[in-house]
Motif scaffolding. Sequence first.
Motif, PDB file in Angstrom:
ATOM      1  N   ARG A 175       0.856  -1.190   0.000  1.00 40.34           N
ATOM      2  CA  ARG A 175       0.000   0.000   0.000  1.00 40.34           C
ATOM      3  C   ARG A 175       0.889   1.235   0.000  1.00 40.34           C
ATOM      4  N   CYS A 176       0.485   2.242  -0.760  1.00 40.95           N
ATOM      5  CA  CYS A 176       1.234   3.495  -0.824  1.00 40.95           C
ATOM      6  C   CYS A 176       0.914   4.337   0.402  1.00 40.95           C
ATOM      7  N   LYS A 177       1.961   4.751   1.102  1.00 36.49           N
ATOM      8  CA  LYS A 177       1.772   5.558   2.306  1.00 36.49           C
ATOM      9  C   LYS A 177       1.254   6.955   1.960  1.00 36.49           C
ATOM     10  N   LYS A 178       1.458   7.399   0.740  1.00 38.67           N
ATOM     11  CA  LYS A 178       1.041   8.760   0.352  1.00 38.67           C
ATOM     12  C   LYS A 178      -0.419   8.809  -0.090  1.00 38.67           C
ATOM     13  N   CYS A 179      -0.842   7.843  -0.917  1.00 39.64           N
ATOM     14  CA  CYS A 179      -2.189   7.971  -1.504  1.00 39.64           C
ATOM     15  C   CYS A 179      -3.095   6.789  -1.193  1.00 39.64           C
ATOM     16  N   GLY A 180      -2.578   5.745  -0.559  1.00 40.48           N
ATOM     17  CA  GLY A 180      -3.426   4.618  -0.175  1.00 40.48           C
ATOM     18  C   GLY A 180      -3.664   3.593  -1.269  1.00 40.48           C
ATOM     19  N   TYR A 218       6.407  -0.116  -6.770  1.00 40.76           N
ATOM     20  CA  TYR A 218       6.016   1.274  -7.022  1.00 40.76           C
ATOM     21  C   TYR A 218       4.512   1.470  -6.876  1.00 40.76           C
ATOM     22  N   CYS A 219       4.127   2.655  -6.438  1.00 41.47           N
ATOM     23  CA  CYS A 219       2.706   2.983  -6.350  1.00 41.47           C
ATOM     24  C   CYS A 219       2.143   3.132  -7.758  1.00 41.47           C
ATOM     25  N   PRO A 220       0.962   2.512  -8.030  1.00 45.86           N
ATOM     26  CA  PRO A 220       0.387   2.580  -9.381  1.00 45.86           C
ATOM     27  C   PRO A 220      -0.277   3.921  -9.715  1.00 45.86           C
ATOM     28  N   ASP A 235       0.281  10.002 -10.188  1.00 42.54           N
ATOM     29  CA  ASP A 235       0.727  11.241  -9.544  1.00 42.54           C
ATOM     30  C   ASP A 235       1.677  11.007  -8.376  1.00 42.54           C
ATOM     31  N   CYS A 236       1.934   9.734  -8.051  1.00 45.07           N
ATOM     32  CA  CYS A 236       2.843   9.436  -6.936  1.00 45.07           C
ATOM     33  C   CYS A 236       4.274   9.223  -7.432  1.00 45.07           C
ATOM     34  N   GLU A 237       5.217   9.643  -6.593  1.00 45.09           N
ATOM     35  CA  GLU A 237       6.631   9.396  -6.900  1.00 45.09           C
ATOM     36  C   GLU A 237       6.886   7.889  -6.971  1.00 45.09           C
TER      37      GLU A 237
END
Lengths: 411, 148
Positions: B34-39, B48-50, B53-55
């Motif tokens: 899970r992405c800590k920035k966008c969930g 990598y976050c899918p 807009d996430c790094e």
Amino acid sequence: MERDVAIIGVGMTPWGRYPDPKQPAAFPDLTMPELAVEALKKAIKDAGISWRQVEAMVSGVYLWVSQQAGIHGTLSGTAIANLMGYTGIPIVSVANACATGQSILREAVLAVASGECDIAVAVAADKSAFGFFRPQSTDGRADIDYMRFVMCGETNPAYWAMECRRRMYEAGTTEEDLALVKVVTSKTAPYNPYARYRRTFTLEEVLKSPMVCDPLRLYEICATSDGAAAVVVAEYEKAKKICKKPVYINAVTVGTPTFGDPTVRLTYLSSNKRSGVPNLSESRNAVRKVYKMAGIGPDKVDVIELPDNSSWHYFAYLDCILNLDPGEPEKMLRKGETDPVSGKIPVCPSAGLGAFGEAVVAQGLAQVCELVWQLRGEAGERQVRKEIKYALAQTYGYAGNNAACILSKGW
Amino acid sequence: MAGEPSAKKEKKRVPLVEGLFTWPSNQPALIASRCKKCGAVAFPKAAYCPNPDCEKDPQNMEVIQLSRRGKLWSWTIQFYSPPPPFKMEPFKPYAIGMVDLPEGVRVLGMLTTTENIKCDMEVELTVGKLYEDGENEYITWMWKPVEK
Ligand SMILES: [Zn+2]
């Protein structure tokens, strides 16, 4: 686009099995690149040009390379050129799953539109795997598709069936509607010399066919076939000099998904849902773009070739192409509005994938061949009754690939 | 399939592909990132976050266990055996479904039964056998309808 582009020649082989021991004359033992040559020489002849006049070629990458065609399946473009005779032109091989056909048409169009050359060709051949498609690796760590297949047993029809069941649940599509798709699309099958299954089907026959993936029955899903198709494009002013009936390309593009689309695509194990993002976004994105490029809306489309891999696709793609709510295409079908010849909007006058069986990478070009014949008025018994201004074709590739084009008369 | 008592000697139950769910466990759960920035959630785990807009920084992705209960979005029954590499012995028609989980992710999986399945029913994660050899039973995750 910088320069206008038109189609000056099309050609395809009959769809079936190469070789077919029952019909050795019509379906000889040809390799994938040889099959491509069969389509290519027809398209070049149709255009009235010679192979030497082709200035660029884009080739579809045969998907089942590991099973049959090896490196010549992947580097298909130069393998085909080797058979045609090398002329030193730029050649690129492209893989976009079932959307490959129109994806390579786009590449050929861009080569001409950019001014790189005046005449380019898109060609694709496929000898699809028998039966259910399967992963192409044996690695459970590196290949999500492999994981999905061995851990979940999800075949292509199983995915289609899940989409179909939800549609029935939400929009009230009936089993009879699903069977009716086959009845209606097969109407022109006896009149298409390139179709593999040249016969009509009755409602009863379809409803009695064995269940493959509940609720989809055998006659409601397409087979897999071998086949090849080719399309020659030229700069529009030159095209008008070369042939009497150049088919103008108003738009051609490729669509990929939008993040947040809830669809769990074939070859994947999950999706991220974000509110407001529709399903089948790769298809919606391709369609939105071709309408924008052509400067028209869905109300202007006169004939459609869509990817009827299953009866569910027929409805889902009418949603996408005509911007309808689920349930509306079913009503149109029942009223005869999508009849392949006499409909208000004829759908799949070629008789569609149901009659062809899918030759994966060539399928999109086969649709374009049909629309060119329809626009030129050369489709014989399949010729749609209404006057055609704009014709639209869309192919759906798995794993998030889609392509679409809009064509019209260029004379 | 799931729930059948294993014949004779207890064989070792091994996931056919490792690392997709917690095992051994009485309450197996799917392992995701899970992405800590966008969930945004990726299953199976991803570096990598899918979210476009996430790094693309692997540091942003944390390993989580997905909820064990969800709602069955849709399902089908596969009546014919898929070709290899799929393997189920003995083969019998099985159900497959897509399940909506509270994390905002929709996940594929087989079901433990082909009977009385309905869209939007509640299902729970368990495991079931695909096939066995002399030593092991090879298992996958399966969704089991929750008894009401
Ligand atoms: Zn993120």
